[in-house]
Design a protein around this motif. Structure first.
Motif, PDB file in Angstrom:
ATOM      1  N   TYR A 490       0.830  -1.198   0.000  1.00 45.64           N
ATOM      2  CA  TYR A 490       0.000   0.000   0.000  1.00 45.64           C
ATOM      3  C   TYR A 490       0.868   1.252   0.000  1.00 45.64           C
ATOM      4  O   TYR A 490       1.894   1.332   0.679  1.00 45.64           O
ATOM      5  N   GLU A 491       0.421   2.258  -0.775  1.00 44.92           N
ATOM      6  CA  GLU A 491       1.110   3.536  -0.866  1.00 44.92           C
ATOM      7  C   GLU A 491       0.177   4.650  -0.409  1.00 44.92           C
ATOM      8  O   GLU A 491      -1.043   4.613  -0.672  1.00 44.92           O
ATOM      9  N   ILE A 492       0.730   5.653   0.269  1.00 48.14           N
ATOM     10  CA  ILE A 492      -0.052   6.790   0.746  1.00 48.14           C
ATOM     11  C   ILE A 492       0.692   8.080   0.404  1.00 48.14           C
ATOM     12  O   ILE A 492       1.891   8.069   0.130  1.00 48.14           O
ATOM     13  N   PRO A 493      -0.023   9.236   0.402  1.00 42.36           N
ATOM     14  CA  PRO A 493       0.669  10.514   0.199  1.00 42.36           C
ATOM     15  C   PRO A 493       1.691  10.735   1.318  1.00 42.36           C
ATOM     16  O   PRO A 493       1.400  10.459   2.489  1.00 42.36           O
ATOM     17  N   PRO A 494       2.873  11.251   1.001  1.00 42.99           N
ATOM     18  CA  PRO A 494       3.933  11.357   2.013  1.00 42.99           C
ATOM     19  C   PRO A 494       3.796  12.584   2.909  1.00 42.99           C
ATOM     20  O   PRO A 494       3.143  13.569   2.566  1.00 42.99           O
ATOM     21  N   MET A 495       4.427  12.513   4.051  1.00 43.36           N
ATOM     22  CA  MET A 495       4.664  13.649   4.946  1.00 43.36           C
ATOM     23  C   MET A 495       3.387  14.244   5.539  1.00 43.36           C
ATOM     24  O   MET A 495       3.343  15.412   5.898  1.00 43.36           O
ATOM     25  N   PHE A 496       2.287  13.431   5.642  1.00 43.53           N
ATOM     26  CA  PHE A 496       1.094  13.920   6.314  1.00 43.53           C
ATOM     27  C   PHE A 496       1.140  13.647   7.819  1.00 43.53           C
ATOM     28  O   PHE A 496       0.509  14.349   8.598  1.00 43.53           O
ATOM     29  N   VAL A 497       1.845  12.606   8.231  1.00 43.74           N
ATOM     30  CA  VAL A 497       1.821  12.177   9.633  1.00 43.74           C
ATOM     31  C   VAL A 497       2.831  12.948  10.470  1.00 43.74           C
ATOM     32  O   VAL A 497       2.587  13.275  11.633  1.00 43.74           O
ATOM     33  N   GLN A 498       3.980  13.290   9.889  1.00 39.80           N
ATOM     34  CA  GLN A 498       5.085  13.886  10.649  1.00 39.80           C
ATOM     35  C   GLN A 498       4.719  15.147  11.425  1.00 39.80           C
ATOM     36  O   GLN A 498       5.113  15.296  12.589  1.00 39.80           O
ATOM     37  N   PRO A 499       3.931  16.103  10.853  1.00 43.80           N
ATOM     38  CA  PRO A 499       3.606  17.302  11.640  1.00 43.80           C
ATOM     39  C   PRO A 499       2.834  17.001  12.918  1.00 43.80           C
ATOM     40  O   PRO A 499       3.026  17.671  13.939  1.00 43.80           O
ATOM     41  N   PHE A 500       1.947  15.979  12.888  1.00 46.51           N
ATOM     42  CA  PHE A 500       1.200  15.636  14.094  1.00 46.51           C
ATOM     43  C   PHE A 500       2.107  14.958  15.123  1.00 46.51           C
ATOM     44  O   PHE A 500       1.926  15.132  16.332  1.00 46.51           O
ATOM     45  N   VAL A 501       3.085  14.186  14.649  1.00 42.78           N
ATOM     46  CA  VAL A 501       4.073  13.603  15.555  1.00 42.78           C
ATOM     47  C   VAL A 501       4.908  14.707  16.201  1.00 42.78           C
ATOM     48  O   VAL A 501       5.197  14.687  17.397  1.00 42.78           O
ATOM     49  N   GLU A 502       5.261  15.712  15.381  1.00 44.54           N
ATOM     50  CA  GLU A 502       6.018  16.846  15.908  1.00 44.54           C
ATOM     51  C   GLU A 502       5.233  17.580  16.992  1.00 44.54           C
ATOM     52  O   GLU A 502       5.765  17.934  18.049  1.00 44.54           O
TER      53      GLU A 502
END
Length: 598
Positions: A490-502
């Motif tokens: 499975y592939e997803i759009p990148p770099m959507f999760v990192q800001p919420f982790v930050e």
């Protein structure tokens, strides 16, 4: 002065170079030449040759391990892949490249765990992993790894060598923490296990390290006794590097006892041996100790000369290459950013030019056409307008993603630079390796519309490791990918999760005992991402009157809006304060569309 930690390969465990290794290399080469087919047996011989030749040829071991990895991948031989990766990690660990070493060792662990349980191979991997943690200052984590590995090794009563090595490295970790009694217990265990297995090199390591710990405890007579026994074994076995280390340890003992002439002789003999084998760390320790001895005796001229040599060796070990690497990374980042901006502006101008041409065409059609032609022209105009808006959204998307990079890169660069200015070379090398890999992942992923979920998870793991080192807060994290979701398919759009982790790191968790959990799962036509922390909750950490807004949160909101303009399955976001449910922390649920990589 402790001997270095035992580095683990797969077929044997070693600390030094002896003449027997040279004969062993020739024997393995002969066996390798006799094989006609490049099969699993050929790979295993390459691994064995890598391990034997690492200490006899400058780059020989590296070449053999790379070849073994290449053939193992071609014939799909997982055990060979794991062994080759661990051997590459052990090689880079031996030469001091901790970043490269960690990358290969973790890959070896991953291959082992995905296939059949290879306990002996995993012991080698965990031992090397512990050494890396020990050298980079994460001593508690190193101790945890060693204790787990000892528990595994103890299940097999014949694992004498493995137990000796693991106890030795555990003792070194305790010594680094100043827990000398526990270090003594570990080294005494090394001696007991080594004597039971008639492993003379283990007895020598134990005696030498016992001498070092007793010296730290200021029990100089006991330290001298242990060192003398270690030196006798080392000389008989031809363990040249260890002879030099033990000599310098005895010199420290004699200096502490006021036996200055004997101390000077052992310092000079140890330095001469270190120069003969070009062992820079030994030379560094030797000249520093000799300088202190001359200073104590009032011979300041000779002390100054020794300290100058010590400083020159330190400079050669920690060269300007690390600083140059940082400058190259900065230049690479700035170049990538400028290229992204130029590309965005160029495409924007192109679209404006197309829109102007389109308007002219519509004017011509309006002047010539009848009602039907006007209707067709209007339909054509709408289609072109939608296409132009989609292209504009894509340009904005790339531009916004290029702006995500500086959000956390500059702090990381400053941290690396501080380590170098403070002469913390080991931490700088390790952290620089982690950071350079993270920056490469971010720059590469920002160019793609969709990336494999496995790459997104890998980037997040690397980002969290960098933040653990960068942040003043103490926290742990866990990332799970729940079946039937396949992170490779499975592939997803990148770099959507990192800001919420930050945000979870910066605003969610407190100064200690923080925990961040990431969970990826498949929900209908979406990949669901759950980001959860155990902080005070979003209501307690964000004041209603505050005008501050996270740049990353603002950008991610714009990215979601742009994506949703052209997606059938809309990206959905829900943020919950868990205190409303009687729990602690904040939970973010993110639903993103996916594509399948067949």
């Amino acid at each position: 002065m402790l001997l270095r930690c035992w580095i683990s390969f797969a077929f044997f465990w070693t600390v030094c170079l002896a003449q027997a290794q040279v004969n062993r290399v020739d024997s393995i080469k002969a066996s390798l030449d006799a094989l006609e087919e490049k099969d699993s047996a050929y790979v295993l011989l390459l691994i064995e040759l890598c391990e034997a030749s690492t200490f006899t040829e400058e780059q020989g071991g590296l070449d053999y391990a790379r070849k073994a990895l290449e053939i193992s991948q071609e014939i799909f031989f997982p055990k060979g892949q794991a062994l080759a990766n661990n051997s590459l990690g052990a090689y880079y660990l031996q030469v001091g490249n901790l970043g490269q070493a960690l990358e290969y060792i973790l890959e070896s662990e991953r291959v082992y765990l995905q296939n059949e349980d290879q306990s002996e191979g995993l012991l080698s991997v965990y031992n090397n992993l512990g050494i890396i943690y020990n050298r980079t200052g994460e001593v508690e984590k190193a101790i945890e790894v060693y204790l787990d590995a000892i528990q595994i090794a103890s299940q097999n009563t014949s694992n004498f060598q493995q137990l000796a090595i693991l106890y030795n490295n555990l003792g070194s970790a305790y010594d680094n923490l100043g827990e000398y009694d526990q270090a003594l217990q570990a080294f005494e265990k090394v001696e007991a296990v080594s004597r039971e297995a008639d492993l003379q090199v283990g007895v020598m390591m134990a005696k030498s390290n016992l001498g070092s710990v007793y010296f730290s405890k200021n029990d100089l007579n006991r330290a001298e006794s242990e060192y003398i026994m270690a030196l006798e074994i080392a000389r008989k076995g031809g363990f040249t590097r260890n002879v030099g280390t033990i000599m310098l340890g005895m010199a420290d003992v004699y200096s502490g006892q006021g036996r200055y002439q004997e101390a000077e002789k052992y310092f000079q003999d140890g330095i001469a041996l270190a120069e003969e084998i070009q062992a820079l760390p030994l030379l560094e320790d030797g000249y520093r100790g000799l300088g202190k001895l001359y200073e104590r005796r009032g011979n300041f001229s000779l002390a100054l000369n020794s300290f100058k040599k010590w400083q020159n060796i330190r400079d050669s070990i920690f060269s300007l290459e690390k600083a140059q690497t940082i400058e190259e990374l900065k230049a690479q980042y700035e170049t990538e950013k400028k290229e992204a901006e130029i590309l965005a502006l160029s495409q924007e101008n192109e679209i404006q030019s197309l829109e102007l041409t389109q308007k002219n065409q519509l004017l011509i059609l309006a002047g010539v056409g009848a009602f039907l032609l006007i209707g067709l022209g209007y339909s054509f105009y709408l289609r072109k307008k939608i296409t132009a808006e989609a292209k504009m959204s894509e340009i904005e998307q790339r531009f916004l993603r290029s702006q995500l990079n500086p959000h956390f890169i500059f702090n990381a660069l400053s941290s690396v630079q501080n380590y170098m200015l403070n002469s913390e070379s080991k931490k700088a090398s390790y952290y620089l390796g982690k950071f350079s890999k993270l920056m490469r992942q971010v720059l590469e992923n920002s160019r793609e519309e969709y990336i494999p979920l496995e790459e997104e998870i890998g980037m997040l793991e690397n980002y969290l490791e960098v933040q653990k080192n960068l942040s003043q807060k103490q926290f742990d994290f866990q990332i799970q990918c729940l079946p039937p979701l396949d992170s490779q398919m499975y592939e997803i759009p990148p770099m959507f999760v990192q800001p919420f982790v930050e945000n979870a790191i910066q605003h969610g968790i407190q100064n200690q005992d923080g925990k961040i959990e990431l969970e990826f799962s498949l929900v209908n036509e979406y990949v669901q991402v759950r980001i959860k922390d155990n902080g005070l909750g979003i209501k307690a950490t964000v004041k209603p009157s505050s005008r501050h807004q996270s740049l990353a949160t603002s950008i991610i909101g714009e990215r979601i809006e742009n994506y949703n303009r052209k997606l059938k399955n809309q990206i959905q976001l829900k943020i919950t304060d868990l205190s409303e449910k009687g729990l602690q922390g904040t939970e973010v649920l993110l639903l993103v569309p996916f594509s399948k990589n067949y």
